[in-house]
Design an enzyme around this catalytic site. Structure first.
Site, PDB file in Angstrom:
ATOM      1  N   SER A  96       0.832  -1.203   0.000  1.00 49.26           N
ATOM      2  CA  SER A  96       0.000   0.000   0.000  1.00 49.26           C
ATOM      3  C   SER A  96       0.866   1.252   0.000  1.00 49.26           C
ATOM      4  O   SER A  96       0.373   2.345  -0.243  1.00 49.26           O
ATOM      5  CB  SER A  96      -0.908   0.008   1.230  1.00 49.26           C
ATOM      6  OG  SER A  96      -0.130  -0.093   2.396  1.00 49.26           O
TER       7      SER A  96
ATOM      8  N   HIS B 136      -3.581  -4.312  -4.882  1.00 50.83           N
ATOM      9  CA  HIS B 136      -3.709  -3.950  -3.463  1.00 50.83           C
ATOM     10  C   HIS B 136      -5.044  -4.406  -2.879  1.00 50.83           C
ATOM     11  O   HIS B 136      -6.095  -3.903  -3.266  1.00 50.83           O
ATOM     12  CB  HIS B 136      -3.533  -2.428  -3.310  1.00 50.83           C
ATOM     13  CG  HIS B 136      -3.573  -1.968  -1.895  1.00 50.83           C
ATOM     14  ND1 HIS B 136      -4.142  -0.781  -1.508  1.00 50.83           N
ATOM     15  CD2 HIS B 136      -3.120  -2.541  -0.755  1.00 50.83           C
ATOM     16  CE1 HIS B 136      -4.041  -0.653  -0.206  1.00 50.83           C
ATOM     17  NE2 HIS B 136      -3.427  -1.717   0.277  1.00 50.83           N
TER      18      HIS B 136
ATOM     19  N   GLU C  65      -7.346  -2.683  -5.585  1.00 51.99           N
ATOM     20  CA  GLU C  65      -6.825  -1.601  -6.424  1.00 51.99           C
ATOM     21  C   GLU C  65      -5.738  -2.166  -7.345  1.00 51.99           C
ATOM     22  O   GLU C  65      -4.757  -2.741  -6.868  1.00 51.99           O
ATOM     23  CB  GLU C  65      -6.231  -0.488  -5.546  1.00 51.99           C
ATOM     24  CG  GLU C  65      -7.281   0.279  -4.761  1.00 51.99           C
ATOM     25  CD  GLU C  65      -6.676   1.283  -3.787  1.00 51.99           C
ATOM     26  OE1 GLU C  65      -7.265   2.361  -3.596  1.00 51.99           O
ATOM     27  OE2 GLU C  65      -5.616   0.995  -3.192  1.00 51.99           O
TER      28      GLU C  65
ATOM     29  N   ASN D  12      -6.565   4.461   0.587  1.00 49.84           N
ATOM     30  CA  ASN D  12      -5.830   4.977   1.745  1.00 49.84           C
ATOM     31  C   ASN D  12      -5.780   6.496   1.777  1.00 49.84           C
ATOM     32  O   ASN D  12      -5.655   7.094   2.845  1.00 49.84           O
ATOM     33  CB  ASN D  12      -4.415   4.384   1.801  1.00 49.84           C
ATOM     34  CG  ASN D  12      -4.423   2.981   2.376  1.00 49.84           C
ATOM     35  OD1 ASN D  12      -5.446   2.511   2.873  1.00 49.84           O
ATOM     36  ND2 ASN D  12      -3.299   2.303   2.320  1.00 49.84           N
TER      37      ASN D  12
HETATM   38  N1  CAA Z   1     -10.803 -12.434   8.757  1.00 49.13           N
HETATM   39  C1  CAA Z   1     -11.673 -13.129   8.006  1.00 49.13           C
HETATM   40  N2  CAA Z   1     -13.008 -12.914   8.040  1.00 49.13           N
HETATM   41  C2  CAA Z   1     -13.442 -11.970   8.895  1.00 49.13           C
HETATM   42  C3  CAA Z   1     -12.599 -11.204   9.701  1.00 49.13           C
HETATM   43  C4  CAA Z   1     -11.218 -11.463   9.607  1.00 49.13           C
HETATM   44  N3  CAA Z   1     -10.302 -10.798  10.299  1.00 49.13           N
HETATM   45  N4  CAA Z   1     -13.343 -10.330  10.410  1.00 49.13           N
HETATM   46  C5  CAA Z   1     -14.620 -10.538  10.071  1.00 49.13           C
HETATM   47  N5  CAA Z   1     -14.684 -11.528   9.160  1.00 49.13           N
HETATM   48  C6  CAA Z   1     -15.880 -12.053   8.533  1.00 49.13           C
HETATM   49  C7  CAA Z   1     -16.764 -12.749   9.519  1.00 49.13           C
HETATM   50  O1  CAA Z   1     -16.410 -14.109   9.637  1.00 49.13           O
HETATM   51  C8  CAA Z   1     -18.132 -12.576   8.889  1.00 49.13           C
HETATM   52  O2  CAA Z   1     -18.320 -13.526   7.877  1.00 49.13           O
HETATM   53  P1  CAA Z   1     -19.819 -14.044   7.538  1.00 49.13           P
HETATM   54  O3  CAA Z   1     -20.701 -12.846   7.416  1.00 49.13           O
HETATM   55  O4  CAA Z   1     -19.691 -14.745   6.248  1.00 49.13           O
HETATM   56  O5  CAA Z   1     -20.179 -14.896   8.681  1.00 49.13           O
HETATM   57  C9  CAA Z   1     -18.038 -11.219   8.201  1.00 49.13           C
HETATM   58  O6  CAA Z   1     -16.644 -10.939   8.040  1.00 49.13           O
HETATM   59  C10 CAA Z   1     -18.683 -10.130   9.023  1.00 49.13           C
HETATM   60  O7  CAA Z   1     -18.039 -10.150  10.307  1.00 49.13           O
HETATM   61  P2  CAA Z   1     -18.782  -9.799  11.660  1.00 49.13           P
HETATM   62  O8  CAA Z   1     -20.229 -10.162  11.529  1.00 49.13           O
HETATM   63  O9  CAA Z   1     -18.007 -10.396  12.779  1.00 49.13           O
HETATM   64  O10 CAA Z   1     -18.575  -8.250  11.851  1.00 49.13           O
HETATM   65  P3  CAA Z   1     -18.949  -7.062  10.899  1.00 49.13           P
HETATM   66  O11 CAA Z   1     -20.247  -7.265  10.188  1.00 49.13           O
HETATM   67  O12 CAA Z   1     -18.747  -5.857  11.723  1.00 49.13           O
HETATM   68  O13 CAA Z   1     -17.812  -7.083   9.764  1.00 49.13           O
HETATM   69  C11 CAA Z   1     -15.779  -6.216   8.961  1.00 49.13           C
HETATM   70  C12 CAA Z   1     -16.463  -7.008  10.078  1.00 49.13           C
HETATM   71  C13 CAA Z   1     -15.882  -6.998   7.650  1.00 49.13           C
HETATM   72  C14 CAA Z   1     -14.329  -6.084   9.363  1.00 49.13           C
HETATM   73  C15 CAA Z   1     -16.527  -4.848   8.789  1.00 49.13           C
HETATM   74  O14 CAA Z   1     -16.610  -4.213  10.037  1.00 49.13           O
HETATM   75  C16 CAA Z   1     -15.855  -3.921   7.827  1.00 49.13           C
HETATM   76  O15 CAA Z   1     -16.055  -4.000   6.616  1.00 49.13           O
HETATM   77  N6  CAA Z   1     -15.015  -2.998   8.359  1.00 49.13           N
HETATM   78  C17 CAA Z   1     -14.272  -2.063   7.550  1.00 49.13           C
HETATM   79  C18 CAA Z   1     -12.969  -2.734   7.141  1.00 49.13           C
HETATM   80  C19 CAA Z   1     -12.113  -1.816   6.308  1.00 49.13           C
HETATM   81  O16 CAA Z   1     -12.402  -0.638   6.104  1.00 49.13           O
HETATM   82  N7  CAA Z   1     -10.989  -2.378   5.828  1.00 49.13           N
HETATM   83  C20 CAA Z   1     -10.010  -1.612   5.094  1.00 49.13           C
HETATM   84  C21 CAA Z   1      -8.855  -1.329   6.007  1.00 49.13           C
HETATM   85  S1  CAA Z   1      -7.645  -0.336   5.216  1.00 49.13           S
HETATM   86  C22 CAA Z   1      -6.659  -1.419   4.434  1.00 49.13           C
HETATM   87  O17 CAA Z   1      -6.728  -2.616   4.543  1.00 49.13           O
HETATM   88  C23 CAA Z   1      -5.681  -0.781   3.512  1.00 49.13           C
HETATM   89  C24 CAA Z   1      -4.295  -0.721   3.936  1.00 49.13           C
HETATM   90  O18 CAA Z   1      -3.437  -0.643   3.060  1.00 49.13           O
HETATM   91  C25 CAA Z   1      -3.910  -0.656   5.369  1.00 49.13           C
END
Ligand code: CAA
Length: 285
Positions: A120, A141, A153, A192
């Site tokens: 990233s 990405h 991305e 990002n």
């Molecule tokens: N690994 C694998 N699967 C995961 C997980 C993980 N760490 N965390 C959650 N999940 C899965 C769960 O198993 C669940 O699957 P099912 O629906 O199929 O059962 C699903 O995701 C939803 O999880 P939860 O019901 O426990 O919780 P939630 O509905 O709040 O979802 C989330 C969790 C998907 C993380 C959601 O909160 C979300 O989309 N958050 C935003 C994440 C985001 O913005 N990510 C980008 C980060 S920036 C980045 O990555 C860029 C970089 O370069 C740093």
């Protein structure tokens, strides 16, 4: 071009989930890491993830078994590279290490192989020369958690060929992801940069005592419809990663606004890195 075999380099948080995503989509996948321990930890984690999907009724046992069987692992980078059609590098975010990896890939990967980096912070132009095949190099990405997040991305550098972009985009689509094309390298790419702007404003509001971190997170979720508030998200990504991204962006842009926020620096210096350390903006037990 037909891509059948994918090599993912780095068995950390991102690499292991990218590899599982590839295996679930039918690709013969090899996960490579220099650490046997990291590979074992990744395997245990992915087996637990698959078992949980099966118990939730979201994955059939035979499909879980088939995916895990398609996912091999190795500590030998040169040998792993020799059969790959596509490499997705998700190793540590250090230019010197990535240059070494891309030089090894350039030497050992088949001539047709595409070499992508999940970085990233490092645009692929930084490692393209080391590979000796710049037209076949780009960023691919993914987002955390990579098994869940849809966006990928695809970032082209000035020398990336159209064929490379098309092939990487097709793989992302087959993974069930939503590829987006970034036509020109820019620090932070699309996501990002937007996340950085939101985080900066959230940090400023909290720092100035305008609102609590809880209320800022609640506002993001209930007024803007974000799945997580910015402080919850920063804790999930890791405050050391947020700090590193800000430092890398500042090094590229020289823009004071891109420097790590004092609240982030304070937490990182105190060893409060988010979920992974048991505490960040919130406690986790
Ligand atoms: N690994 C694998 N699967 C995961 C997980 C993980 N760490 N965390 C959650 N999940 C899965 C769960 O198993 C669940 O699957 P099912 O629906 O199929 O059962 C699903 O995701 C939803 O999880 P939860 O019901 O426990 O919780 P939630 O509905 O709040 O979802 C989330 C969790 C998907 C993380 C959601 O909160 C979300 O989309 N958050 C935003 C994440 C985001 O913005 N990510 C980008 C980060 S920036 C980045 O990555 C860029 C970089 O370069 C740093």
């Amino acid at each position: 071009m037909m891509i059948e075999r994918i090599l993912v380099i780095g068995a950390g948080t991102m690499g292991r989930q990218i590899a599982m995503s590839c295996a679930l989509s039918g690709y013969e996948t090899l996960l490579q890491d220099i650490s046997e321990q990291a590979l074992t930890a990744a395997r245990t984690d992915l087996e637990a993830w698959a078992a949980s999907r099966v118990s939730k009724g979201k994955l059939e046992q035979p499909d879980a078994d088939a995916a895990l069987n398609r996912l091999a692992q190795s500590t030998d980078l040169a040998a792993s590279a020799s059969t790959a059609d596509l490499v997705i590098e998700a190793a540590v975010e250090r230019l010197d290490i990535k240059e070494q990896i891309f030089a090894t890939l350039g030497e050992h990967a088949p001539a047709h192989a595409i070499l992508a980096t999940n970085s990233s912070t490092l645009p692929s132009s930084r490692v393209a020369a080391a590979s000796g095949r710049p037209p076949q190099v780009c960023n691919m990405h993914f987002f955390n958690p990579a098994l869940v997040m849809k966006c990928v991305e695809v970032v082209r550098n000035e020398q990336t060929s159209d064929e490379t972009v098309e092939a990487v985009t097709a793989v992302a689509t087959r993974l069930g992801k939503q590829p987006v094309l970034v036509n020109k390298e820019i620090p932070g790419f699309i996501a990002n940069r937007m996340m950085g702007a939101i985080n900066a404003e959230a940090l400023n509001l909290a720092h100035a005592g305008i609102a609590s971190i809880e209320d800022i997170d609640t506002t993001a979720k209930t007024a803007l419809g974000h799945p997580m508030g910015p402080f919850e998200l920063m804790d999930m990504v890791g405050l050391d990663v947020i700090d590193f991204i800000a430092q890398a962006t500042f090094a590229e842009t020289g823009n004071e606004a891109d420097k790590p926020h004092p609240l982030i620096t304070e937490k990182v210096q105190a060893g409060l890195l988010g979920r992974k350390s048991g505490e960040g903006f919130y406690p986790y037990s």
